[in-house]
Scaffold this motif. Structure first.
Motif, PDB file in Angstrom:
ATOM      1  N   ASN A  30      21.248  50.197  20.111  1.00 29.54           N
ATOM      2  CA  ASN A  30      20.293  51.545  19.486  1.00 29.54           C
ATOM      3  C   ASN A  30      20.474  52.542  19.673  1.00 29.54           C
ATOM      4  OD1 ASN A  30      17.242  49.344  19.430  1.00 29.54           O
ATOM      5  ND2 ASN A  30      18.951  48.530  21.050  1.00 29.54           N
ATOM      6  N   ILE A  31      21.179  53.362  19.235  1.00 26.70           N
ATOM      7  CA  ILE A  31      22.191  54.063  19.387  1.00 26.70           C
ATOM      8  C   ILE A  31      21.202  55.429  18.807  1.00 26.70           C
ATOM      9  CG2 ILE A  31      24.414  53.871  20.321  1.00 26.70           C
ATOM     10  CD1 ILE A  31      25.316  54.530  17.215  1.00 26.70           C
ATOM     11  N   HIS A  32      20.271  54.884  17.313  1.00 22.28           N
ATOM     12  CA  HIS A  32      19.767  56.101  17.304  1.00 22.28           C
ATOM     13  C   HIS A  32      18.199  56.192  17.569  1.00 22.28           C
ATOM     14  CE1 HIS A  32      23.325  56.083  14.171  1.00 22.28           C
ATOM     15  NE2 HIS A  32      23.346  55.337  14.526  1.00 22.28           N
ATOM     16  N   ALA A  33      17.604  55.292  18.100  1.00 24.44           N
ATOM     17  CA  ALA A  33      16.484  55.350  18.504  1.00 24.44           C
ATOM     18  C   ALA A  33      16.354  56.491  19.674  1.00 24.44           C
ATOM     19  CB  ALA A  33      15.787  53.911  19.294  1.00 24.44           C
ATOM     20  N   SER A  34      15.368  56.492  20.129  1.00 24.55           N
ATOM     21  CA  SER A  34      14.775  58.035  20.651  1.00 24.55           C
ATOM     22  C   SER A  34      14.950  57.220  21.943  1.00 24.55           C
ATOM     23  CB  SER A  34      12.969  58.304  20.009  1.00 24.55           C
ATOM     24  OG  SER A  34      12.789  57.897  21.523  1.00 24.55           O
ATOM     25  N   ILE A  35      15.073  58.521  23.213  1.00 25.53           N
ATOM     26  CA  ILE A  35      15.214  57.995  24.171  1.00 25.53           C
ATOM     27  C   ILE A  35      14.183  57.491  25.452  1.00 25.53           C
ATOM     28  CG2 ILE A  35      15.719  58.577  27.205  1.00 25.53           C
ATOM     29  CD1 ILE A  35      17.079  60.735  26.128  1.00 25.53           C
TER      30      ILE A  35
END
Length: 197
Positions: free
Chosen positions: A62-67
Motif C-alpha cells: 500500500n505504498i501509495h496510500a496515505s499514512i
C-alpha cells in the motif's frame, strides 16, 4: 544502498539472548515518493517478529496510500495478534514535503540542512486491532536533509552524539555500530536516510 533521491542505511540487532529481532522495517522509492516504515512487535522474539512482519508486508502492498489509510489497514490486520508500535515516513518529491506519524516508542528525528535537529513526540499506545487516535506531522523539505528513525533500543544519550550530524548515512550507521554495537537489553533498529533532492 543508493537510490535516486534518498540514500538509506540501517543497523539492526536482536535483544540479548534472542535469535529473532521483533523489529521489522521496509523502505522503497518510486518516481514521486519515498516511504520508510519501522514496526516493533510488543515483547520480543518470534511472535513479536510475526506481528511486525505482517505490518511491513501491508505497507509494502500500500505504498501509495496515505499514512492514515496505511495505519488503518495495519490495525485491522493485527486483530488477534500481538500488537506493534509503528513509525512511517513519507517524502513527496513533487510537493517537496515530508510527513510522518509514530505510534508508541518509534522515534523520528529530522536534521535540517543547517544542522538543526528536531525530535518528534510519538502518539501514545500501540496498534492491536482497536481504534487508535493518532496525528500525522508534516514539513517542507530542505534541499538536503537527514531523517533518523529508531526503535526503543536506541537511547537518548546515543541520539545526542555528534555523528548524527554527518551527511553520509553509511558513516552514521558505522559510527553507531562502533560505539553501541554491544549486546542490548532490547531489540534495536536505527535507520538513517538522506534526502538529496
Amino acid at each position: 544502498m543508493k537510490h535516486k533521491k534518498v540514500e538509506v542505511d540501517a543497523y539492526q540487532k536482536a535483544k540479548k539472548g534472542n535469535f529473532y529481532c521483533g523489529d521489522s522495517y521496509f523502505y522503497t522509492e518510486t518516481e514521486n515518493e519515498f516511504i520508510c516504515a519501522l514496526a516493533d512487535g510488543l515483547g520480543s522474539g518470534e511472535f513479536a517478529r510475526e506481528s511486525s512482519q505482517v505490518v511491513v508486508e501491508i505497507i509494502g502492498e500500500n505504498i501509495h496510500a496515505s499514512i492514515e489509510q496505511i495505519i488503518k489497514r495495519c490495525n485491522e490486520k493485527l486483530t488477534g495478534k500481538r500488537g506493534v508500535v509503528l513509525g512511517i515516513l513519507k517524502i513527496d518529491f513533487k510537493m517537496k514535503s515530508y510527513s510522518f506519524s509514530s505510534i508508541g516508542n518509534i522515534g523520528v528525528m529530522t536534521i535540517m540542512q543547517d544542522g538543526r535537529k528536531k525530535r518528534n513526540i510519538p502518539n501514545a499506545g500501540y496498534l492491536a486491532g482497536y481504534h487508535r487516535k493518532f496525528k500525522v506531522e508534516t514539513g517542507n523539505l530542505d534541499q538536503t536533509m537527514n531523517f533518523i528513525m529508531f526503535s526503543d533500543g536506541v537511547s537518548d544519550t546515543e541520539l545526542a552524539q555528534r555523528y548524527f550530524l554527518n551527511k553520509n548515512v553509511n558513516e552514521i550507521i558505522a559510527a553507531y555500530e562502533y560505539k553501541n554495537g554491544q549486546t542490548k537489553d532490547d531489540d534495536t533498529t536505527l535507520i538513517a536516510m538522506r534526502y538529496t533532492g
